[in-house]
Design an enzyme around this catalytic site. Structure first.
Site, short mmCIF file in Angstrom:
data_model
loop_
_atom_site.label_atom_id
_atom_site.label_comp_id
_atom_site.label_asym_id
_atom_site.label_seq_id
_atom_site.Cartn_x
_atom_site.Cartn_y
_atom_site.Cartn_z
N LYS A 15 -3.64 -6.57 -4.38
CA LYS A 15 -4.62 -7.23 -3.49
C LYS A 15 -5.75 -6.26 -3.18
O LYS A 15 -5.59 -5.03 -3.28
CB LYS A 15 -3.97 -7.69 -2.19
N ALA A 102 -2.10 3.30 -2.85
CA ALA A 102 -3.44 2.95 -3.31
C ALA A 102 -4.16 1.98 -2.39
O ALA A 102 -5.34 1.71 -2.58
CB ALA A 102 -3.36 2.35 -4.72
N LEU A 104 -3.43 -1.11 -2.43
CA LEU A 104 -3.48 -2.33 -3.24
C LEU A 104 -2.22 -3.18 -3.06
O LEU A 104 -2.08 -4.23 -3.70
CB LEU A 104 -3.66 -1.97 -4.73
N GLY A 106 0.96 -2.72 -3.85
CA GLY A 106 1.89 -2.83 -4.99
C GLY A 106 3.34 -3.02 -4.58
O GLY A 106 4.00 -3.97 -5.02
N SER A 109 3.93 -6.38 -2.90
CA SER A 109 3.89 -7.48 -3.86
C SER A 109 5.18 -7.56 -4.66
O SER A 109 5.71 -8.64 -4.92
CB SER A 109 2.68 -7.30 -4.80
N ASP A 141 2.30 -6.48 4.90
CA ASP A 141 1.56 -7.15 3.82
C ASP A 141 2.41 -8.13 3.01
O ASP A 141 1.89 -8.89 2.20
CB ASP A 141 1.06 -6.10 2.79
O1 C5P Z 1 4.17 -2.80 7.94
P1 C5P Z 1 4.16 -1.60 7.06
O2 C5P Z 1 5.55 -1.09 6.77
O3 C5P Z 1 3.35 -1.76 5.84
O4 C5P Z 1 3.43 -0.49 7.90
C1 C5P Z 1 3.55 0.88 7.62
C2 C5P Z 1 3.04 1.66 8.81
O5 C5P Z 1 1.62 1.49 8.93
C3 C5P Z 1 3.59 1.22 10.16
O6 C5P Z 1 4.79 1.85 10.44
C4 C5P Z 1 2.49 1.63 11.09
O7 C5P Z 1 2.57 3.02 11.34
C5 C5P Z 1 1.25 1.40 10.29
N1 C5P Z 1 0.64 0.09 10.54
C6 C5P Z 1 -0.01 -0.14 11.75
N2 C5P Z 1 -0.59 -1.36 11.97
C7 C5P Z 1 -0.55 -2.32 11.04
C8 C5P Z 1 0.10 -2.12 9.81
C9 C5P Z 1 0.68 -0.90 9.60
O8 C5P Z 1 -0.08 0.74 12.61
N3 C5P Z 1 -1.16 -3.47 11.28
#
Ligand code: C5P
Length: 286
Positions: A15, A102, A104, A106, A109, A141
């Site tokens: 994405k 990246a 993106l 990955g 997805s 995501d």
């Molecule tokens: O949700 P995900 O595991 O992809 O997020 C990884 C880290 O990125 C989270 O633990 C957080 O520290 C940060 N994050 C955030 N706010 C978001 C998405 C991610 O602070 N909206």
């Protein structure tokens, strides 16, 4: 998604974030965002084949990726098993095209493809709502990738709704040979400063404004990236340029498909061969 009687082959597209506004930090540590995401034509491929015993054989074309329980594909499998109560053996092969770190999406997805594939294989035991709940637990995501079409994301990015965005926009994706941990980018968002001479302001395009609030913290530390964005914006082939997600990919929307090819060639020469450069297009509704 394609299948033979004994195997499933799933496409897991990357994405781009067309815009990403960070609205503020939440009590749970995440950040509220408003983001427009579009799938693009660069994709991983996930092959699934059942095995007789409860054995898992997981292979990947990228030898640097961990194939243990920390891999989002394995996390998706475990979440699915726990929710359905069904455990069986799988041969899983992941053909990686999307680089890691990246911006993106990955890994996210791949996880969404795994959920969709398992659900299809087992005759759709889980509803769309069930799948979405599992996806939310795997990463902000992941729900977007269940949709497979342009979406607006709110909340921490996991509340997604279909959005209008053109298909077939010609893109050049450029990822230098370093990745950026998403938590780092968000942690440094508050208090980050703009660098002089770099365009952070929204770029007004026929499909809306392109802007990414995570450019501010990321560009301060990874100074190659603002130089890359500036270089892209200086090229005649470029219509707009932006970092995707938390980086390190910076992408250009090219003026047309030929310009995208020309720009990719120039970008590869400018960045050197350790930089990942791909021509891609935005994907519409599948
Ligand atoms: O949700 P995900 O595991 O992809 O997020 C990884 C880290 O990125 C989270 O633990 C957080 O520290 C940060 N994050 C955030 N706010 C978001 C998405 C991610 O602070 N909206």
């Amino acid at each position: 998604m394609s299948s033979t009687p004994d195997a499933l082959s799933l496409t897991a597209p990357a994405k781009i974030n067309v815009f990403l506004r960070v609205l503020g930090k939440r009590p749970d540590g995440y950040h509220d965002v408003e983001t427009l995401m579009s799938p693009v034509s660069v994709a991983d491929r996930l092959e699934l084949q059942p095995l007789p015993a409860k054995k898992i054989k997981f292979t990947c074309s990228d030898a640097t990726l961990p194939l243990d329980e920390t891999n989002l594909v394995m996390k998706a499998l475990r979440a699915f098993e726990q929710r359905t109560g069904v455990q069986q053996g799988w041969r899983i092969h992941l053909e990686k095209e999307i680089p890691s770190g990246a911006g993106l999406g990955g890994g996210s997805s791949d996880a969404a493809a795994m959920l969709r594939g398992l659900n299809q294989w087992q005759g759709f035991p889980l509803s769309e709502d069930d799948l979405r709940a599992l996806a939310c637990g795997l990463g902000s995501d992941v729900p977007f990738f269940l949709h497979g079409r342009p979406c607006l994301g709110t909340g921490r990015g996991e509340v997604v709704s279909p959005a209008k965005f053109p298909a077939d926009l010609p893109l050049v994706l450029i990822k230098p040979p370093f990745g950026i941990p998403t938590p780092w980018a968000y942690q440094h968002w508050a208090g980050s400063q703009e660098l002089p001479g770099v365009l952070y302001a929204p770029q007004l395009c026929p499909w809306g404004a392109m802007v990414n609030d995570l450019e501010r913290p990321v560009f301060q530390k990874y100074t190659l990236l603002p130089a890359l964005k500036r270089w892209l914006l200086d090229q005649a082939e470029t219509f707009a340029a932006l970092m995707s997600g938390s980086g390190s990919t910076v992408y250009a929307v090219a003026r047309d498909p030929i310009a995208a090819n020309d720009l990719a060639e120039k970008a590869q020469a400018w960045c050197g061969e350790t930089t990942w450069v791909r021509v891609a297009t935005t994907l519409g509704i599948r």
